[in-house]
Every structure is written in structure tokens, then in C-alpha cells.
Write a protein that holds these residues in place. Structure first.
Motif, PDB file in Angstrom:
ATOM      1  N   SER A  43       0.824  -1.220   0.000  1.00 18.71           N
ATOM      2  CA  SER A  43       0.000   0.000   0.000  1.00 18.71           C
ATOM      3  C   SER A  43       0.851   1.259   0.000  1.00 18.71           C
ATOM      4  CB  SER A  43      -0.942   0.003   1.220  1.00 18.71           C
ATOM      5  OG  SER A  43      -1.772  -1.135   1.210  1.00 18.71           O
ATOM      6  N   VAL A  44       1.724   1.356  -0.976  1.00 23.79           N
ATOM      7  CA  VAL A  44       2.609   2.525  -1.082  1.00 23.79           C
ATOM      8  C   VAL A  44       1.842   3.661  -1.754  1.00 23.79           C
ATOM      9  CG1 VAL A  44       4.785   3.413  -1.969  1.00 23.79           C
ATOM     10  CG2 VAL A  44       4.611   1.017  -1.247  1.00 23.79           C
ATOM     11  N   THR A  45       1.604   4.733  -1.022  1.00 24.91           N
ATOM     12  CA  THR A  45       0.882   5.895  -1.554  1.00 24.91           C
ATOM     13  C   THR A  45       1.750   7.149  -1.617  1.00 24.91           C
ATOM     14  OG1 THR A  45       0.083   6.456   0.665  1.00 24.91           O
ATOM     15  CG2 THR A  45      -1.327   5.041  -0.691  1.00 24.91           C
ATOM     16  N   GLU A  46       2.963   7.074  -1.089  1.00 24.04           N
ATOM     17  CA  GLU A  46       3.889   8.194  -1.139  1.00 24.04           C
ATOM     18  C   GLU A  46       5.307   7.677  -0.963  1.00 24.04           C
ATOM     19  OE1 GLU A  46       2.732  10.748   2.097  1.00 24.04           O
ATOM     20  OE2 GLU A  46       4.050   9.719   3.516  1.00 24.04           O
ATOM     21  N   VAL A  47       6.259   8.489  -1.382  1.00 22.13           N
ATOM     22  CA  VAL A  47       7.675   8.185  -1.208  1.00 22.13           C
ATOM     23  C   VAL A  47       8.297   9.327  -0.419  1.00 22.13           C
ATOM     24  CG1 VAL A  47       9.901   7.918  -2.366  1.00 22.13           C
ATOM     25  CG2 VAL A  47       7.875   6.796  -3.297  1.00 22.13           C
ATOM     26  N   LYS A  48       9.011   8.993   0.635  1.00 17.96           N
ATOM     27  CA  LYS A  48       9.638  10.015   1.468  1.00 17.96           C
ATOM     28  C   LYS A  48      11.159   9.855   1.409  1.00 17.96           C
ATOM     29  CE  LYS A  48       7.778  11.120   5.352  1.00 17.96           C
ATOM     30  NZ  LYS A  48       7.288  11.104   6.747  1.00 17.96           N
ATOM     31  N   LEU A  49      11.857  10.963   1.156  1.00 17.89           N
ATOM     32  CA  LEU A  49      13.313  10.980   1.114  1.00 17.89           C
ATOM     33  C   LEU A  49      13.824  11.859   2.256  1.00 17.89           C
ATOM     34  CD1 LEU A  49      13.799  11.557  -2.734  1.00 17.89           C
ATOM     35  CD2 LEU A  49      13.659   9.371  -1.515  1.00 17.89           C
ATOM     36  N   VAL A  50      14.871  11.400   2.935  1.00 17.95           N
ATOM     37  CA  VAL A  50      15.451  12.148   4.046  1.00 17.95           C
ATOM     38  C   VAL A  50      16.900  12.466   3.706  1.00 17.95           C
ATOM     39  CG1 VAL A  50      15.959  12.167   6.513  1.00 17.95           C
ATOM     40  CG2 VAL A  50      13.954  10.927   5.667  1.00 17.95           C
ATOM     41  N   PHE A  51      17.260  13.741   3.799  1.00 13.21           N
ATOM     42  CA  PHE A  51      18.607  14.185   3.460  1.00 13.21           C
ATOM     43  C   PHE A  51      19.337  14.684   4.711  1.00 13.21           C
ATOM     44  CE2 PHE A  51      16.113  14.359  -0.372  1.00 13.21           C
ATOM     45  CZ  PHE A  51      16.985  13.901  -1.355  1.00 13.21           C
ATOM     46  N   SER A  52      20.625  14.912   4.553  1.00  8.76           N
ATOM     47  CA  SER A  52      21.453  15.319   5.695  1.00  8.76           C
ATOM     48  C   SER A  52      21.336  16.802   6.003  1.00  8.76           C
ATOM     49  CB  SER A  52      22.921  14.975   5.415  1.00  8.76           C
ATOM     50  OG  SER A  52      23.384  15.661   4.253  1.00  8.76           O
ATOM     51  N   ASP A  53      20.639  17.562   5.158  1.00 10.97           N
ATOM     52  CA  ASP A  53      20.527  19.002   5.377  1.00 10.97           C
ATOM     53  C   ASP A  53      19.195  19.488   4.809  1.00 10.97           C
ATOM     54  OD1 ASP A  53      21.135  21.539   6.140  1.00 10.97           O
ATOM     55  OD2 ASP A  53      22.913  21.773   4.863  1.00 10.97           O
ATOM     56  N   ARG A  54      18.831  20.721   5.140  1.00  8.14           N
ATOM     57  CA  ARG A  54      17.592  21.304   4.646  1.00  8.14           C
ATOM     58  C   ARG A  54      17.625  21.398   3.119  1.00  8.14           C
ATOM     59  NH1 ARG A  54      16.133  26.253   3.179  1.00  8.14           N
ATOM     60  NH2 ARG A  54      18.162  27.100   3.765  1.00  8.14           N
ATOM     61  N   ILE A  55      16.469  21.122   2.493  1.00  7.32           N
ATOM     62  CA  ILE A  55      16.361  21.113   1.046  1.00  7.32           C
ATOM     63  C   ILE A  55      15.626  22.363   0.566  1.00  7.32           C
ATOM     64  CG2 ILE A  55      15.403  19.885  -0.942  1.00  7.32           C
ATOM     65  CD1 ILE A  55      17.789  18.520   0.433  1.00  7.32           C
ATOM     66  N   GLY A  56      16.207  23.029  -0.460  1.00  7.31           N
ATOM     67  CA  GLY A  56      15.608  24.242  -0.982  1.00  7.31           C
ATOM     68  C   GLY A  56      14.807  24.029  -2.252  1.00  7.31           C
ATOM     69  N   PHE A  57      15.071  22.944  -2.979  1.00  6.97           N
ATOM     70  CA  PHE A  57      14.339  22.605  -4.198  1.00  6.97           C
ATOM     71  C   PHE A  57      14.345  21.095  -4.343  1.00  6.97           C
ATOM     72  CE2 PHE A  57      14.835  21.046  -8.526  1.00  6.97           C
ATOM     73  CZ  PHE A  57      13.650  21.464  -9.113  1.00  6.97           C
ATOM     74  N   ALA A  58      13.247  20.515  -4.854  1.00  4.85           N
ATOM     75  CA  ALA A  58      13.184  19.058  -5.021  1.00  4.85           C
ATOM     76  C   ALA A  58      12.284  18.687  -6.186  1.00  4.85           C
ATOM     77  CB  ALA A  58      12.678  18.394  -3.733  1.00  4.85           C
ATOM     78  N   LYS A  59      12.713  17.710  -6.960  1.00  4.10           N
ATOM     79  CA  LYS A  59      11.929  17.120  -8.035  1.00  4.10           C
ATOM     80  C   LYS A  59      12.076  15.607  -7.912  1.00  4.10           C
ATOM     81  CE  LYS A  59       9.646  16.975 -11.998  1.00  4.10           C
ATOM     82  NZ  LYS A  59       8.255  17.467 -12.115  1.00  4.10           N
ATOM     83  N   VAL A  60      10.951  14.877  -7.820  1.00  3.94           N
ATOM     84  CA  VAL A  60      10.986  13.423  -7.615  1.00  3.94           C
ATOM     85  C   VAL A  60      10.116  12.737  -8.665  1.00  3.94           C
ATOM     86  CG1 VAL A  60      10.531  11.531  -6.008  1.00  3.94           C
ATOM     87  CG2 VAL A  60      11.341  13.736  -5.134  1.00  3.94           C
ATOM     88  N   LEU A  61      10.640  11.657  -9.269  1.00  3.29           N
ATOM     89  CA  LEU A  61       9.891  10.840 -10.220  1.00  3.29           C
ATOM     90  C   LEU A  61       9.847   9.410  -9.700  1.00  3.29           C
ATOM     91  CD1 LEU A  61      11.424  12.056 -13.625  1.00  3.29           C
ATOM     92  CD2 LEU A  61       9.386  12.917 -12.460  1.00  3.29           C
ATOM     93  N   VAL A  62       8.689   8.765  -9.810  1.00  3.11           N
ATOM     94  CA  VAL A  62       8.520   7.362  -9.415  1.00  3.11           C
ATOM     95  C   VAL A  62       8.029   6.600 -10.635  1.00  3.11           C
ATOM     96  CG1 VAL A  62       7.388   5.753  -7.839  1.00  3.11           C
ATOM     97  CG2 VAL A  62       7.992   8.055  -7.047  1.00  3.11           C
ATOM     98  N   LYS A  63       8.829   5.642 -11.125  1.00  5.08           N
ATOM     99  CA  LYS A  63       8.510   4.922 -12.357  1.00  5.08           C
ATOM    100  C   LYS A  63       8.515   3.420 -12.135  1.00  5.08           C
ATOM    101  CE  LYS A  63      10.780   8.402 -15.310  1.00  5.08           C
ATOM    102  NZ  LYS A  63      11.792   8.588 -16.379  1.00  5.08           N
ATOM    103  N   ASP A  64       7.672   2.714 -12.945  1.00  8.12           N
ATOM    104  CA  ASP A  64       7.733   1.260 -12.938  1.00  8.12           C
ATOM    105  C   ASP A  64       8.707   0.802 -14.019  1.00  8.12           C
ATOM    106  OD1 ASP A  64       6.427   1.582 -15.344  1.00  8.12           O
ATOM    107  OD2 ASP A  64       4.485   0.863 -14.637  1.00  8.12           O
ATOM    108  N   LYS A  65       8.784  -0.505 -14.246  1.00 14.74           N
ATOM    109  CA  LYS A  65       9.759  -1.021 -15.215  1.00 14.74           C
ATOM    110  C   LYS A  65       9.463  -0.559 -16.637  1.00 14.74           C
ATOM    111  CE  LYS A  65      11.583  -5.153 -12.965  1.00 14.74           C
ATOM    112  NZ  LYS A  65      11.770  -6.627 -13.066  1.00 14.74           N
TER     113      LYS A  65
END
Length: 201
Positions: free
Chosen positions: A50-72
Motif C-alpha cells: 500500500s505505497v501511496t507516497e515516497v519520502k526521502l530524508v537528506f542530511s541538510d535542509r532542502i531548498g528545491f526538489a523534483k521526484v519521479l517514481v517509475k515502474d519497469k
């Protein structure tokens, strides 16, 4: 007079050691500041239901982000833009992912102004089965004002100003450390001269 030369050489060596340490800190401090990915949900190579979101954690504060989630097959499942909260980036999906393998690609800009990209985060989703009403692939074009993953991104004036401020602060701290080292060396030499006057040698 013969014993004063080795003593002075020893004091000079101690002063050189202090200065070398200060310059070593100058060379290593900037490298330690780079932002990096430190964790994710789902985790790398993990299996999740039941994956409805993806969360990424970085070592510092993020000022801009672009995320893509793709299947095969290359179909994209992200819904809207990624949300930023301090060092965390959350990408909502179009719904519970169908069973299968997925790859997460991201492009972010950290507080230090450096751009970080990655496309090696993979996981397996289980649960929902693919149907005729499978999520529609997101358009390849980025939303207005949002750079695509492969595009060059410049940090905002505020981020550049903060980066410049952080760099200046590091230089000031290093300069203070170097002056402190020199002061200690001078103090050692001064005490040695008082204890062992050259006139009595």
C-alpha cells in the motif's frame, strides 16, 4: 649559546604544527558540508505494501526538489510536486502502487547550494493489482516554473546569500584558530626566553 638553537627550532616546529592543523581544517570543512541522501520510505531494495507516497530524508535542509517514481515500463506515478519540510522531501503518488518494481529518481538542491541527483533507489510494491484503470502516466513536461530532473538549477538569491554567509563564517573561524595558534607559539617562546635568558647561556 649552543643550547638556544635546538630550543628555538623546537618552538618553531610546534608553531608550524599548529598552523598546519589550522590549514587542514580549512581544506576539509567545505567537503563535510555537502548534502546527501541518508534514508527513504520505502527503503532501498525494500518490499512494501500500500505505497501511496515516497519520502526521502537528506542530511541538510532542502531548498528545491523534483521526484519521479517509475515502474519497469517507464510509467510515472507521482501526483503533483514534491513537498519539502526541512531535510525531508515527500512525493505523493496517484494511489496505492500496483504490485511490481519501482525506481525513484530525484534532483534536489541543498542548503549549501549544491545540486544532488540520484536514480538508484529501487523498491518492490505488493498489494494492489494492475487494472484497466491504472494510473495515467504523468506528463513529461515539468509544471511551469519547475525545472525538469535533467535541467540545470540555480539556487535562489536567498540560498546564495546564505551560502556566502556560511562560507564567510567558516573563514572567520579558521582565521581565529590560526591567530590563536600563532599567539600560543609566541607565548611559548616568550616563557622560554624568561626561563632561559640568552645572556646566561
Amino acid at each position: 649559546m649552543k643550547t638556544s638553537i635546538p630550543r628555538r627550532l623546537g618552538l618553531l616546529a610546534a608553531l608550524v604544527t599548529v598552523l598546519t592543523t589550522a590549514f587542514g581544517a580549512l581544506l576539509t570543512t567545505p567537503a563535510l558540508a555537502h548534502t546527501r541522501l541518508v534514508g527513504s520510505t520505502p527503503g532501498k531494495n525494500a518490499t512494501a505494501a500500500s505505497v501511496t507516497e515516497v519520502k526521502l530524508v537528506f542530511s541538510d535542509r532542502i531548498g528545491f526538489a523534483k521526484v519521479l517514481v517509475k515502474d519497469k515500463a517507464g510509467k510515472e506515478y507521482q501526483a503533483g510536486d514534491a513537498r519539502r519540510g526541512g531535510a525531508e522531501v515527500t512525493q505523493k503518488l496517484t494511489g496505492p502502487l500496483p504490485s511490481g518494481d519501482y525506481t525513484v529518481s530525484y534532483a534536489v538542491v541543498g542548503a549549501d547550494g549544491h545540486r544532488i541527483e540520484g536514480s538508484d533507489l529501487t523498491f518492490t510494491a505488493v498489494g494492489a493489482q494492475p487494472t484497466g484503470g491504472a494510473p495515467t502516466a504523468a506528463p513529461n513536461a515539468a509544471s511551469p516554473g519547475t525545472p525538469p530532473v535533467g535541467a540545470s538549477v540555480r539556487s535562489s538569491p536567498k540560498a546564495e546569500a546564505k551560502e556566502s554567509s556560511n562560507g564567510a563564517a567558516r573563514w572567520v573561524m579558521i582565521g581565529v584558530g590560526a591567530l590563536l595558534g600563532i599567539g600560543i607559539g609566541v607565548l611559548i617562546v616568550s616563557r622560554a626566553k624568561r626561563k632561559h635568558p640568552s645572556s646566561g647561556e
